[in-house]
Structures are given as structure tokens and as C-alpha cells.
Write a protein that holds these residues in place. Structure first.
Motif, PDB file in Angstrom:
ATOM      1  N   THR A  45     -78.813  14.359 -49.324  1.00 31.56           N
ATOM      2  CA  THR A  45     -77.835  13.537 -48.616  1.00 31.56           C
ATOM      3  C   THR A  45     -78.142  13.598 -47.131  1.00 31.56           C
ATOM      4  O   THR A  45     -78.670  14.599 -46.644  1.00 31.56           O
ATOM      5  CB  THR A  45     -76.384  13.986 -48.902  1.00 31.56           C
ATOM      6  OG1 THR A  45     -75.488  13.003 -48.405  1.00 31.56           O
ATOM      7  CG2 THR A  45     -76.064  15.319 -48.269  1.00 31.56           C
ATOM      8  N   ASP A  46     -77.842  12.521 -46.422  1.00 31.77           N
ATOM      9  CA  ASP A  46     -78.028  12.528 -44.968  1.00 31.77           C
ATOM     10  C   ASP A  46     -76.983  13.431 -44.342  1.00 31.77           C
ATOM     11  O   ASP A  46     -75.810  13.393 -44.714  1.00 31.77           O
ATOM     12  CB  ASP A  46     -77.902  11.118 -44.391  1.00 31.77           C
ATOM     13  CG  ASP A  46     -79.059  10.223 -44.798  1.00 31.77           C
ATOM     14  OD1 ASP A  46     -80.161  10.754 -45.039  1.00 31.77           O
ATOM     15  OD2 ASP A  46     -78.873   9.001 -44.866  1.00 31.77           O
ATOM     16  N   ASN A  79     -85.343   9.416 -34.735  1.00 31.75           N
ATOM     17  CA  ASN A  79     -84.078   8.689 -34.559  1.00 31.75           C
ATOM     18  C   ASN A  79     -83.247   8.578 -35.833  1.00 31.75           C
ATOM     19  O   ASN A  79     -82.467   7.647 -35.990  1.00 31.75           O
ATOM     20  CB  ASN A  79     -84.323   7.291 -33.978  1.00 31.75           C
ATOM     21  CG  ASN A  79     -84.972   7.360 -32.619  1.00 31.75           C
ATOM     22  OD1 ASN A  79     -84.661   8.236 -31.810  1.00 31.75           O
ATOM     23  ND2 ASN A  79     -85.908   6.458 -32.373  1.00 31.75           N
ATOM     24  N   ARG A  80     -83.443   9.488 -36.752  1.00 31.09           N
ATOM     25  CA  ARG A  80     -82.657   9.508 -37.983  1.00 31.09           C
ATOM     26  C   ARG A  80     -82.016  10.881 -38.122  1.00 31.09           C
ATOM     27  O   ARG A  80     -82.603  11.880 -37.718  1.00 31.09           O
ATOM     28  CB  ARG A  80     -83.547   9.222 -39.184  1.00 31.09           C
ATOM     29  CG  ARG A  80     -84.143   7.811 -39.126  1.00 31.09           C
ATOM     30  CD  ARG A  80     -84.986   7.509 -40.312  1.00 31.09           C
ATOM     31  NE  ARG A  80     -84.134   7.440 -41.488  1.00 31.09           N
ATOM     32  CZ  ARG A  80     -84.600   7.333 -42.707  1.00 31.09           C
ATOM     33  NH1 ARG A  80     -85.891   7.286 -42.921  1.00 31.09           N
ATOM     34  NH2 ARG A  80     -83.791   7.270 -43.731  1.00 31.09           N
ATOM     35  N   PRO A  81     -80.826  10.930 -38.711  1.00 31.88           N
ATOM     36  CA  PRO A  81     -80.196  12.242 -38.898  1.00 31.88           C
ATOM     37  C   PRO A  81     -80.993  13.060 -39.909  1.00 31.88           C
ATOM     38  O   PRO A  81     -81.697  12.505 -40.750  1.00 31.88           O
ATOM     39  CB  PRO A  81     -78.814  11.897 -39.446  1.00 31.88           C
ATOM     40  CG  PRO A  81     -78.980  10.566 -40.086  1.00 31.88           C
ATOM     41  CD  PRO A  81     -80.023   9.847 -39.280  1.00 31.88           C
ATOM     42  N   PRO A  82     -80.888  14.375 -39.832  1.00 31.88           N
ATOM     43  CA  PRO A  82     -81.588  15.211 -40.818  1.00 31.88           C
ATOM     44  C   PRO A  82     -80.988  15.027 -42.207  1.00 31.88           C
ATOM     45  O   PRO A  82     -79.943  14.406 -42.363  1.00 31.88           O
ATOM     46  CB  PRO A  82     -81.363  16.632 -40.291  1.00 31.88           C
ATOM     47  CG  PRO A  82     -80.159  16.538 -39.433  1.00 31.88           C
ATOM     48  CD  PRO A  82     -80.114  15.142 -38.877  1.00 31.88           C
ATOM     49  N   CYS A  83     -81.662  15.566 -43.207  1.00 30.81           N
ATOM     50  CA  CYS A  83     -81.180  15.523 -44.590  1.00 30.81           C
ATOM     51  C   CYS A  83     -80.839  16.925 -45.062  1.00 30.81           C
ATOM     52  O   CYS A  83     -81.582  17.865 -44.795  1.00 30.81           O
ATOM     53  CB  CYS A  83     -82.259  14.966 -45.519  1.00 30.81           C
ATOM     54  SG  CYS A  83     -82.379  13.201 -45.510  1.00 30.81           S
ATOM     55  N   ASN A  84     -79.731  17.027 -45.769  1.00 33.34           N
ATOM     56  CA  ASN A  84     -79.400  18.260 -46.479  1.00 33.34           C
ATOM     57  C   ASN A  84     -80.014  18.130 -47.869  1.00 33.34           C
ATOM     58  O   ASN A  84     -79.809  17.118 -48.544  1.00 33.34           O
ATOM     59  CB  ASN A  84     -77.887  18.442 -46.591  1.00 33.34           C
ATOM     60  CG  ASN A  84     -77.245  18.668 -45.237  1.00 33.34           C
ATOM     61  OD1 ASN A  84     -77.812  19.339 -44.388  1.00 33.34           O
ATOM     62  ND2 ASN A  84     -76.078  18.099 -45.035  1.00 33.34           N
ATOM     63  N   CYS A  85     -80.765  19.144 -48.274  1.00 37.75           N
ATOM     64  CA  CYS A  85     -81.479  19.074 -49.550  1.00 37.75           C
ATOM     65  C   CYS A  85     -81.304  20.358 -50.346  1.00 37.75           C
ATOM     66  O   CYS A  85     -81.235  21.440 -49.781  1.00 37.75           O
ATOM     67  CB  CYS A  85     -82.976  18.865 -49.323  1.00 37.75           C
ATOM     68  SG  CYS A  85     -83.397  17.422 -48.363  1.00 37.75           S
ATOM     69  N   VAL A  86     -81.270  20.188 -51.664  1.00 35.57           N
ATOM     70  CA  VAL A  86     -81.316  21.314 -52.595  1.00 35.57           C
ATOM     71  C   VAL A  86     -82.421  20.997 -53.592  1.00 35.57           C
ATOM     72  O   VAL A  86     -82.464  19.901 -54.156  1.00 35.57           O
ATOM     73  CB  VAL A  86     -79.982  21.506 -53.351  1.00 35.57           C
ATOM     74  CG1 VAL A  86     -80.098  22.650 -54.357  1.00 35.57           C
ATOM     75  CG2 VAL A  86     -78.837  21.755 -52.394  1.00 35.57           C
ATOM     76  N   ALA A 147     -71.808  23.265 -53.801  1.00 36.28           N
ATOM     77  CA  ALA A 147     -71.177  22.295 -52.898  1.00 36.28           C
ATOM     78  C   ALA A 147     -72.203  21.307 -52.346  1.00 36.28           C
ATOM     79  O   ALA A 147     -71.934  20.101 -52.256  1.00 36.28           O
ATOM     80  CB  ALA A 147     -70.471  23.020 -51.757  1.00 36.28           C
ATOM     81  N   ALA A 148     -73.391  21.798 -51.996  1.00 36.74           N
ATOM     82  CA  ALA A 148     -74.438  20.917 -51.469  1.00 36.74           C
ATOM     83  C   ALA A 148     -74.889  19.903 -52.520  1.00 36.74           C
ATOM     84  O   ALA A 148     -75.122  18.733 -52.213  1.00 36.74           O
ATOM     85  CB  ALA A 148     -75.622  21.738 -50.962  1.00 36.74           C
ATOM     86  N   SER A 152     -74.259  15.645 -52.547  1.00 35.53           N
ATOM     87  CA  SER A 152     -75.463  14.799 -52.486  1.00 35.53           C
ATOM     88  C   SER A 152     -75.215  13.420 -53.072  1.00 35.53           C
ATOM     89  O   SER A 152     -74.392  13.248 -53.969  1.00 35.53           O
ATOM     90  CB  SER A 152     -76.619  15.476 -53.227  1.00 35.53           C
ATOM     91  OG  SER A 152     -76.991  16.659 -52.548  1.00 35.53           O
ATOM     92  N   ASP A 153     -75.957  12.442 -52.548  1.00 42.45           N
ATOM     93  CA  ASP A 153     -75.811  11.069 -53.039  1.00 42.45           C
ATOM     94  C   ASP A 153     -77.115  10.496 -53.589  1.00 42.45           C
ATOM     95  O   ASP A 153     -77.157   9.380 -54.065  1.00 42.45           O
ATOM     96  CB  ASP A 153     -75.241  10.160 -51.949  1.00 42.45           C
ATOM     97  CG  ASP A 153     -76.086  10.145 -50.687  1.00 42.45           C
ATOM     98  OD1 ASP A 153     -77.205  10.701 -50.683  1.00 42.45           O
ATOM     99  OD2 ASP A 153     -75.623   9.574 -49.689  1.00 42.45           O
ATOM    100  N   ARG A 154     -78.204  11.269 -53.518  1.00 40.18           N
ATOM    101  CA  ARG A 154     -79.484  10.822 -54.074  1.00 40.18           C
ATOM    102  C   ARG A 154     -80.076  11.965 -54.900  1.00 40.18           C
ATOM    103  O   ARG A 154     -80.072  13.107 -54.478  1.00 40.18           O
ATOM    104  CB  ARG A 154     -80.449  10.430 -52.948  1.00 40.18           C
ATOM    105  CG  ARG A 154     -79.942   9.236 -52.168  1.00 40.18           C
ATOM    106  CD  ARG A 154     -80.933   8.738 -51.123  1.00 40.18           C
ATOM    107  NE  ARG A 154     -81.379   9.697 -50.153  1.00 40.18           N
ATOM    108  CZ  ARG A 154     -80.743  10.008 -49.019  1.00 40.18           C
ATOM    109  NH1 ARG A 154     -79.581   9.470 -48.741  1.00 40.18           N
ATOM    110  NH2 ARG A 154     -81.270  10.850 -48.167  1.00 40.18           N
TER     111      ARG A 154
END
Length: 177
Positions: A45-46, A79-86, A147-148, A152-154
Motif C-alpha cells: 500500500t502507498d 516524487n512518489r510517496p513510499p510504499c509499506n510492504c509485507v 495490521a500492515a 494493504s490494497d495490492r
């Protein structure tokens, strides 16, 4: 030519056979990759744009019996926000190493996501539940990891394959002009 074109490599097929099959599923032949029985699930997710300069960054690794978890926030381009990843790496329950378990011998072939497209064949909730179930099955602690995944959305999932690096044809081919 450098062949970095994936599991069913057209470049490798051309080097070995002198031609490229139009149907990618026929490209493997005797040099087929061997499924390892290891799966990797990705939940992404972003992050909030305000997190882009947050310091320090942390990553979390968990090693468990039959699974490995890696969680963190990673760059996502200029110029893009980081991604939270699991990332959840685990054993495929239908396999014992590269061999299908007896009760799954008639199971269909593994469908791979070799173009890394978001899994649209399964609802997001199914992918989300599968990843959370892997945590429970392998006794992986961490409400923050759950929780992460839930945020997530992808979702993506890929299998790990063994490739024979040796080729009887060598690694080069003369191309007639």
C-alpha cells in the motif's frame, strides 16, 4: 542481447532451439524451470506522503518454521510517496520441496503471475486472508504485521523456481546476417 525476460524466456529458447515459440507455455521444453514449492506473497500500500521524509526507517524480519516475513517502508520512485510492504515467504502446502504431495498429485499446474500483475482473479479479501492465515499457520508473532497486511490494497503472489544455469548449446549463438 541480454536475456532478462523471465521464467519462460524467449531469448533462452532462441539460444537453445534457434527459434521462438509464439505460445510462451511451450518455451520451456527440456530446460523447464522446476517449481521449488516455495511461495512469496506481497502485500503493498502507498504510505502517507507525510512519511516520505520520516526518519529513521525500520524493517522487521521474522524467521519461523516454514515461513519468513519481511516488513518495511520502501522507496517508490521520484516524487512518489513510499510504499509499506509485507513479504510472506512460505512453503506451498501442496508440495514437499519440488514434489507434489501424494494427496495433490492430480492438482492442476501452478498458474504463475510472471508479468507481476495485481491478482485480479481473486478478490483482495481472499489474498489478504490467505496471507494472514500463513502467519497463523507458521506461528508468526506480530500484530503490526497483520495490521500492515490488512491495510494493504495490492496483493501479488509468485512461486520460486529453480533454473538450470547450464546449457548444452552454450550461452551464445551466431545470428546470420
Amino acid at each position: 542481447i541480454v536475456g532478462c525476460d523471465g521464467i519462460k524466456s524467449a531469448v533462452k529458447e532462441y539460444i537453445e532451439k534457434g527459434k521462438v515459440s509464439k505460445d510462451a507455455s511451450k518455451r520451456e521444453g527440456t530446460a523447464a524451470a522446476l517449481y521449488s514449492g516455495i511461495r512469496i506473497g506481497y502485500a503493498v500500500t502507498d504510505a502517507d506522503r507525510s512519511e516520505s521524509n520520516r526518519e529513521p526507517r525500520t524493517v522487521k524480519q521474522v524467521f519461523a518454521d516454514g515461513a519468513y516475513i519481511f516488513k518495511g517502508t520502501f522507496g517508490n520512485g521520484k516524487n512518489r510517496p513510499p510504499c509499506n510492504c509485507v513479504f510472506v515467504t512460505s512453503l506451498d502446502n501442496n508440495f514437499n520441496g519440488p514434489f507434489k504431495r501424494k494427496e495433490f498429485v492430480t492438482a492442476s499446474a501452478i498458474a504463475e503471475n510472471s508479468d507481476w500483475s495485481q491478482d485480479e482473479k481473486k478478490p483482495k479479501e481472499e489474498s489478504r486472508q490467505r496471507m494472514v492465515q500463513q502467519l497463523s499457520t507458521n506461528n508468526i508473532p506480530g500484530d503490526d504485521v497483520v495490521a500492515a497486511i490488512e491495510d494493504s490494497d495490492r496483493f501479488f503472489e509468485l512461486g520460486v523456481y529453480f533454473h538450470n544455469p547450464l546449457s548444452l548449446s552454450g550461452w551464445s549463438k551466431n545470428i546470420p546476417s
